[in-house]
Design an enzyme around this catalytic site. Structure first.
Site, PDB file in Angstrom:
ATOM      1  N   MET A 135       0.824  -1.209   0.000  1.00 58.19           N
ATOM      2  CA  MET A 135       0.000   0.000   0.000  1.00 58.19           C
ATOM      3  C   MET A 135       0.860   1.262   0.000  1.00 58.19           C
ATOM      4  SD  MET A 135      -2.804   1.350   2.818  1.00 58.19           S
ATOM      5  CE  MET A 135      -3.782  -0.134   2.745  1.00 58.19           C
ATOM      6  N   ALA A 140       3.708   8.633  -0.870  1.00 59.02           N
ATOM      7  CA  ALA A 140       2.338   8.555  -0.357  1.00 59.02           C
ATOM      8  C   ALA A 140       2.273   7.516   0.748  1.00 59.02           C
ATOM      9  CB  ALA A 140       1.359   8.202  -1.471  1.00 59.02           C
ATOM     10  N   ARG A 187      -9.499   8.838  -7.844  1.00 51.98           N
ATOM     11  CA  ARG A 187      -9.573   9.022  -6.395  1.00 51.98           C
ATOM     12  C   ARG A 187     -10.041   7.745  -5.695  1.00 51.98           C
ATOM     13  NH1 ARG A 187      -6.584  12.301  -4.242  1.00 51.98           N
ATOM     14  NH2 ARG A 187      -7.964  12.581  -2.443  1.00 51.98           N
ATOM     15  N   GLU A 250      -5.681  -4.520  11.716  1.00 51.85           N
ATOM     16  CA  GLU A 250      -4.245  -4.233  11.712  1.00 51.85           C
ATOM     17  C   GLU A 250      -3.873  -3.351  12.903  1.00 51.85           C
ATOM     18  OE1 GLU A 250      -0.794  -1.936   9.089  1.00 51.85           O
ATOM     19  OE2 GLU A 250      -2.856  -1.973   8.362  1.00 51.85           O
ATOM     20  N   ARG A 251      -4.683  -2.347  13.171  1.00 49.40           N
ATOM     21  CA  ARG A 251      -4.347  -1.415  14.244  1.00 49.40           C
ATOM     22  C   ARG A 251      -4.451  -2.044  15.628  1.00 49.40           C
ATOM     23  NH1 ARG A 251      -7.075   3.618  10.852  1.00 49.40           N
ATOM     24  NH2 ARG A 251      -5.177   3.988   9.639  1.00 49.40           N
ATOM     25  N   GLN A 345      15.796   2.841  31.928  1.00 48.49           N
ATOM     26  CA  GLN A 345      16.221   3.709  33.032  1.00 48.49           C
ATOM     27  C   GLN A 345      16.381   2.918  34.333  1.00 48.49           C
ATOM     28  OE1 GLN A 345      16.939   6.780  32.221  1.00 48.49           O
ATOM     29  NE2 GLN A 345      17.644   7.410  34.252  1.00 48.49           N
ATOM     30  N   GLY A 349      22.863   1.046  33.271  1.00 47.72           N
ATOM     31  CA  GLY A 349      23.814   0.635  32.237  1.00 47.72           C
ATOM     32  C   GLY A 349      23.450  -0.689  31.606  1.00 47.72           C
ATOM     33  N   GLY A 373      -0.514   3.449   9.945  1.00 49.31           N
ATOM     34  CA  GLY A 373      -1.052   4.797  10.159  1.00 49.31           C
ATOM     35  C   GLY A 373      -0.342   5.422  11.341  1.00 49.31           C
ATOM     36  N   GLU A 376      -0.112  10.445  14.577  1.00 45.97           N
ATOM     37  CA  GLU A 376      -0.719  11.719  14.190  1.00 45.97           C
ATOM     38  C   GLU A 376      -1.971  11.491  13.352  1.00 45.97           C
ATOM     39  OE1 GLU A 376       3.276  12.238  15.547  1.00 45.97           O
ATOM     40  OE2 GLU A 376       2.527  10.966  13.917  1.00 45.97           O
TER      41      GLU A 376
END
Length: 394
Positions: A135, A140, A187, A250-251, A345, A349, A373, A376
């Site tokens: 995709m 894009a 489109r 997927e998300r 943290q 080390g 995705g 944002e």
């Protein structure tokens, strides 16, 4: 035994089948994924032999495919279980599983016709063939409709031209779901089944990545690639609906990968601070600064986990939940970055060095805020869905 099982069935294991799946997958992951994760991350090597064992031994290709067609007949929540348990040990390897199982198998099954299923389904369910999806393009990414890959009908075939970028399993896959447009000005999108053996198909450069290094990421190059007309998925200009529908599972599975990373990091932190590491004559967990990092990490993980599993339980091929899927991904991926950073943290080390897995898990976690995705884009989608809800309600 049955009473014990019933006590353990909950949001995360809603049925005995889900619980059995989790126990089997977790045992396999600890035994087989953990031992090879560092080596394959260091060498940026895909473990093809282990990948095929997922089909031959575990049978976990086709989780969401009905049993009558050779799958397990389970649901997106079952897929979330696998991705969480696997990612606790090797998120990179799990990403290749996601590309095959979610981006290809689930999408293909619910979008293809019977002839296509008969030809391809058994190959990807057995693991004989590895699948992927094309995709994203160089110019894009989030702007899916801005893609430039074009398909032109020529008799009994389509000619495909364009380049896909950041394709998981690109150089190891035999079949891909590829999205294109019927003209540069169009489109709407169209989907095709493209075999790596088709004339004009090529694999571009393999990316050198910060994380997820055991999962290969490459370009796919289409130079008058010949695709038989019968490999059109659905209809011309008709791919957007199933493309967006598949984005939701997927998300939530990407979110589940974040859960697995956080789960392992919390486990490492607890083992290190409670059982082993001492400073000034006290176990590390007795220090307030460490308690804050440990407590916040555990609470963040549990909160994100509840959201992801709740959303996954409500996703179905006929039941859209874009708001929930975007929210789950946004929350879980941000959480995994925080928790894995906390783990580094806490270990000091040791956390920064590769003796412990937390530095690798932190590198892997960062990809999850980008792939499927960007976060944002998730914020934008959530705001758009909320705007639609509140604009139409009283």
């Amino acid at each position: 035994m049955r009473n014990l099982l019933e006590k353990r069935l909950d949001l995360f294991n809603p049925t005995e089948n889900h619980l059995a799946l989790r126990e089997n997958v977790a045992a396999f992951a600890k035994q087989s994924l953990d031992e090879q994760a560092k080596e394959h991350d260091d060498g940026e090597i895909f473990n093809s032999a282990l990948f095929r064992r997922l089909g031959t031994e575990l049978g976990i290709f086709g989780i969401t495919v009905p049993e009558k067609d050779g799958g397990m007949g389970l649901d997106p929540l079952a897929s979330v279980i696998i991705h969480e348990e696997f990612s606790a040990y090797d998120p990179g390897f799990t990403l290749s599983y996601l590309a095959h199982e979610v981006l290809f198998v689930n999408n293909f099954y619910y979008s293809s016709n019977d002839v296509q299923k008969k030809k391809y389904l058994h190959k990807v369910l057995s693991g004989e063939w590895i699948g992927g999806m094309g995709m994203t393009e160089p110019g894009a990414g989030t702007d899916v409709l801005g893609m430039n890959t074009v398909a032109v009908r020529r008799g009994d075939k389509y000619l495909l031209n364009g380049t896909k970028q950041y394709i998981t399993n690109g150089n190891v896959g035999q079949v891909f779901l590829v999205y294109a447009k019927m003209s540069r000005e169009a489109r709407k999108t169209t989907a095709f089944l493209v075999e790596s053996s088709f004339p004009g198909f090529g694999v571009g450069k393999k990316e050198e990545k910060m994380g997820m290094r055991s999962s290969p990421t490459t370009q796919l190059v289409f130079d008058n690639t010949e695709v038989p007309a019968e490999n059109l998925i659905g209809s011309e200009d008709g791919a957007l609906v199933h493309m967006m529908r598949n984005l939701e599972i997927e998300r939530v599975t990407l979110a589940a990968q974040s859960l697995g990373i956080a789960k392992r990091c919390v486990d490492v932190m607890c083992d290190y601070t409670i059982r082993h590491r001492e400073a000034f004559g006290k176990k590390l967990v007795e220090f307030g600064q460490i308690q804050r990092l440990l407590a916040e990490s555990y609470a963040d993980y549990q909160a994100a986990r509840a959201l992801v599993y709740d959303v996954a339980s409500k996703i179905h091929p006929e039941n859209r939940n874009s708001l929930g899927a975007a929210s789950a991904k946004l929350v879980a991926t941000q959480m995994a970055e925080r928790v894995s950073r906390n783990a580094i943290q806490v270990l000091g080390g040791y956390g920064y060095c590769r003796e412990y897995p937390v530095e690798r898990l932190h590198r892997d976690a960062i990809l999850l805020s980008i792939g499927g995705g960007t976060n944002e884009a998730m914020q934008k989608n959530i705001a758009a869905d909320l705007r639609a809800i509140y604009s139409t309600s009283g």
